[in-house]
Design a protein around this motif. Sequence first.
Motif, PDB file in Angstrom:
ATOM      1  N   VAL A  26       6.721  -3.840  11.863  1.00  0.00           N
ATOM      2  CA  VAL A  26       6.841  -2.428  11.796  1.00  0.00           C
ATOM      3  C   VAL A  26       6.413  -2.059  10.637  1.00  0.00           C
ATOM      4  CG1 VAL A  26       8.711  -0.769  12.197  1.00  0.00           C
ATOM      5  CG2 VAL A  26       8.602  -2.682  13.668  1.00  0.00           C
ATOM      6  N   MET A  27       5.907  -0.669  10.388  1.00  0.00           N
ATOM      7  CA  MET A  27       5.553  -0.215   9.358  1.00  0.00           C
ATOM      8  C   MET A  27       5.753   1.298   9.358  1.00  0.00           C
ATOM      9  SD  MET A  27       1.507  -0.637   8.570  1.00  0.00           S
ATOM     10  CE  MET A  27       1.601   0.844   7.231  1.00  0.00           C
ATOM     11  N   GLU A  28       6.320   1.998   8.287  1.00  0.00           N
ATOM     12  CA  GLU A  28       6.429   3.357   8.563  1.00  0.00           C
ATOM     13  C   GLU A  28       6.493   4.016   7.115  1.00  0.00           C
ATOM     14  OE1 GLU A  28       9.292   6.544  11.152  1.00  0.00           O
ATOM     15  OE2 GLU A  28      10.312   4.884  10.030  1.00  0.00           O
ATOM     16  N   VAL A  29       5.680   5.121   6.749  1.00  0.00           N
ATOM     17  CA  VAL A  29       5.585   5.633   5.605  1.00  0.00           C
ATOM     18  C   VAL A  29       5.853   7.177   5.440  1.00  0.00           C
ATOM     19  CG1 VAL A  29       4.012   5.843   3.187  1.00  0.00           C
ATOM     20  CG2 VAL A  29       4.076   3.641   4.877  1.00  0.00           C
ATOM     21  N   HIS A  30       6.599   7.467   4.621  1.00  0.00           N
ATOM     22  CA  HIS A  30       7.064   8.878   4.549  1.00  0.00           C
ATOM     23  C   HIS A  30       6.662   9.467   3.237  1.00  0.00           C
ATOM     24  CE1 HIS A  30      10.541   9.169   7.759  1.00  0.00           C
ATOM     25  NE2 HIS A  30      10.067   7.795   7.788  1.00  0.00           N
ATOM     26  N   ASP A  31       6.247  10.969   3.218  1.00  0.00           N
ATOM     27  CA  ASP A  31       6.352  11.511   2.152  1.00  0.00           C
ATOM     28  C   ASP A  31       7.660  11.377   1.256  1.00  0.00           C
ATOM     29  OD1 ASP A  31       4.869  13.902   0.498  1.00  0.00           O
ATOM     30  OD2 ASP A  31       7.073  14.652   0.784  1.00  0.00           O
ATOM     31  N   ASN A  32       7.775  11.440  -0.027  1.00  0.00           N
ATOM     32  CA  ASN A  32       8.837  11.040  -0.708  1.00  0.00           C
ATOM     33  C   ASN A  32       9.973  12.407  -0.393  1.00  0.00           C
ATOM     34  OD1 ASN A  32       8.306   8.915  -1.359  1.00  0.00           O
ATOM     35  ND2 ASN A  32       7.368   9.340  -3.382  1.00  0.00           N
ATOM     36  N   GLY A  33       9.599  13.483   0.054  1.00  0.00           N
ATOM     37  CA  GLY A  33      10.550  14.393   0.405  1.00  0.00           C
ATOM     38  C   GLY A  33      11.119  14.382   1.671  1.00  0.00           C
ATOM     39  N   ILE A  34      11.028  13.279   2.621  1.00  0.00           N
ATOM     40  CA  ILE A  34      11.502  13.097   3.927  1.00  0.00           C
ATOM     41  C   ILE A  34      12.255  11.597   3.795  1.00  0.00           C
ATOM     42  CG2 ILE A  34      10.661  12.747   6.511  1.00  0.00           C
ATOM     43  CD1 ILE A  34       8.285  14.359   5.500  1.00  0.00           C
ATOM     44  N   GLY A  35      13.534  11.996   4.027  1.00  0.00           N
ATOM     45  CA  GLY A  35      14.412  10.868   4.182  1.00  0.00           C
ATOM     46  C   GLY A  35      14.395  10.072   5.406  1.00  0.00           C
ATOM     47  N   GLU A  84       0.875  -1.139   0.003  1.00  0.00           N
ATOM     48  CA  GLU A  84      -0.001   0.214   0.180  1.00  0.00           C
ATOM     49  C   GLU A  84       0.896   1.221  -0.053  1.00  0.00           C
ATOM     50  OE1 GLU A  84      -2.930  -0.418   3.092  1.00  0.00           O
ATOM     51  OE2 GLU A  84      -3.759  -2.104   2.223  1.00  0.00           O
ATOM     52  N   VAL A  85       1.716   1.134  -0.794  1.00  0.00           N
ATOM     53  CA  VAL A  85       2.824   2.392  -0.901  1.00  0.00           C
ATOM     54  C   VAL A  85       2.843   2.965  -2.338  1.00  0.00           C
ATOM     55  CG1 VAL A  85       4.264   2.061   1.057  1.00  0.00           C
ATOM     56  CG2 VAL A  85       5.061   0.957  -1.206  1.00  0.00           C
ATOM     57  N   MET A  86       2.075   2.422  -3.185  1.00  0.00           N
ATOM     58  CA  MET A  86       2.073   2.722  -4.738  1.00  0.00           C
ATOM     59  C   MET A  86       1.347   4.097  -4.816  1.00  0.00           C
ATOM     60  SD  MET A  86       3.137   2.247  -7.818  1.00  0.00           S
ATOM     61  CE  MET A  86       3.068   1.225  -9.247  1.00  0.00           C
ATOM     62  N   ILE A  87       1.966   5.159  -5.682  1.00  0.00           N
ATOM     63  CA  ILE A  87       1.426   6.301  -5.816  1.00  0.00           C
ATOM     64  C   ILE A  87       0.877   5.866  -7.540  1.00  0.00           C
ATOM     65  CG2 ILE A  87       1.750   8.502  -6.222  1.00  0.00           C
ATOM     66  CD1 ILE A  87       4.268   8.600  -4.631  1.00  0.00           C
ATOM     67  N   GLU A  88      -0.395   5.643  -7.671  1.00  0.00           N
ATOM     68  CA  GLU A  88      -0.657   5.404  -8.921  1.00  0.00           C
ATOM     69  C   GLU A  88      -0.296   6.226  -9.962  1.00  0.00           C
ATOM     70  OE1 GLU A  88      -1.627   2.376  -9.790  1.00  0.00           O
ATOM     71  OE2 GLU A  88      -1.951   1.645  -7.764  1.00  0.00           O
ATOM     72  N   GLU A  89      -0.817   7.639  -9.679  1.00  0.00           N
ATOM     73  CA  GLU A  89      -0.571   8.545 -10.936  1.00  0.00           C
ATOM     74  C   GLU A  89       0.960   8.830 -11.121  1.00  0.00           C
ATOM     75  OE1 GLU A  89      -1.098  10.616  -6.703  1.00  0.00           O
ATOM     76  OE2 GLU A  89      -2.185   9.230  -7.985  1.00  0.00           O
ATOM     77  N   GLU A  90       1.803   8.361 -10.157  1.00  0.00           N
ATOM     78  CA  GLU A  90       3.072   8.718 -10.589  1.00  0.00           C
ATOM     79  C   GLU A  90       3.988   7.226 -11.029  1.00  0.00           C
ATOM     80  OE1 GLU A  90       5.398  10.897  -7.635  1.00  0.00           O
ATOM     81  OE2 GLU A  90       3.702  12.246  -7.457  1.00  0.00           O
ATOM     82  N   GLY A  91       3.207   6.419 -10.691  1.00  0.00           N
ATOM     83  CA  GLY A  91       4.025   4.674 -11.054  1.00  0.00           C
ATOM     84  C   GLY A  91       5.278   4.532  -9.977  1.00  0.00           C
ATOM     85  N   MET A  92       5.174   5.325  -8.791  1.00  0.00           N
ATOM     86  CA  MET A  92       6.376   5.085  -7.935  1.00  0.00           C
ATOM     87  C   MET A  92       5.741   4.810  -6.552  1.00  0.00           C
ATOM     88  SD  MET A  92       9.095   8.280  -8.882  1.00  0.00           S
ATOM     89  CE  MET A  92       7.896   9.671  -8.440  1.00  0.00           C
ATOM     90  N   ALA A  93       6.782   4.385  -5.663  1.00  0.00           N
ATOM     91  CA  ALA A  93       6.256   4.057  -4.368  1.00  0.00           C
ATOM     92  C   ALA A  93       6.861   5.307  -3.443  1.00  0.00           C
ATOM     93  CB  ALA A  93       7.157   2.609  -3.869  1.00  0.00           C
ATOM     94  N   LEU A  94       6.016   5.542  -2.185  1.00  0.00           N
ATOM     95  CA  LEU A  94       6.234   6.187  -1.308  1.00  0.00           C
ATOM     96  C   LEU A  94       7.390   5.538  -0.471  1.00  0.00           C
ATOM     97  CD1 LEU A  94       2.654   6.878   0.118  1.00  0.00           C
ATOM     98  CD2 LEU A  94       4.076   8.702  -0.853  1.00  0.00           C
ATOM     99  N   ARG A  95       8.179   6.410   0.420  1.00  0.00           N
ATOM    100  CA  ARG A  95       8.921   5.724   1.048  1.00  0.00           C
ATOM    101  C   ARG A  95       8.552   5.074   2.327  1.00  0.00           C
ATOM    102  NH1 ARG A  95      13.401   8.066  -0.785  1.00  0.00           N
ATOM    103  NH2 ARG A  95      13.154  10.105  -1.676  1.00  0.00           N
ATOM    104  N   GLY A  96       8.362   3.693   1.972  1.00  0.00           N
ATOM    105  CA  GLY A  96       7.854   2.839   2.974  1.00  0.00           C
ATOM    106  C   GLY A  96       8.876   2.006   3.427  1.00  0.00           C
ATOM    107  N   THR A  97       8.648   1.732   5.032  1.00  0.00           N
ATOM    108  CA  THR A  97       9.794   0.660   5.559  1.00  0.00           C
ATOM    109  C   THR A  97       8.981  -0.339   6.296  1.00  0.00           C
ATOM    110  OG1 THR A  97      11.379   2.475   5.879  1.00  0.00           O
ATOM    111  CG2 THR A  97      11.730   0.561   7.133  1.00  0.00           C
TER     112      THR A  97
END
Length: 187
Positions: free
Chosen positions: A133-142, A109-122
């Motif tokens: 454990v799961m953690e999902v970030h906006d792509n601007g946050i390392g 559940e980390v797919m950004i459909e309109e971009e064809g890329m994943a979010l930063r999910g661990t």
Amino acid sequence: MSLINSTIKPFKATAFHNGKFVDLTEGDFKGTWSILMFYPADFTFVCPTELEDLAAFQPEFEKMGVKVYGVSTDSHFAHKAWHDTSEAIKKVNYPLIGDPTGTLSRNFEVMIEEEGMALRGTFVLNPEGEIKVMEVHDNGIGRDASELMRKVKAAQYVAAHPGEVCPAKWSEGAETLKPSLDLVGKI
């Protein structure tokens, strides 16, 4: 619905690992602790810093019996090309899984459909393939691999010590809690 305690779904993918292409399925994540670190794309900016940071911690994770995987919607061919050209990615010795169909990214559940890329999910999976454990970030946050290390140690501790929980900022060797009626209102 949260993915916590759910089991990894079936998939087939190819990864670039140690100069070779290797096929993986959900079965490869059973029998050992695993980390899946989803990132948006190869040849980008924040991603190589995260993957390099995780690579620095890989030996310690391996000592703990934890396998590390990177995942993006790029192909395994792109992972090889990136490995061959990036000084940061040359340090990565864990498999980089190609997910060009987005199957894994959707499963977690980390797919950004309109971009064809994943979010930063661990995601940290236990040996049964359950997400602990799961953690999902906006792509601007390392992300920070040292914080991930602390979370994996806590997950392993809780798994090995039923009835105990790890409080905020818990670190290995620190005191844990044993939830009980006597503890209610005492913290």
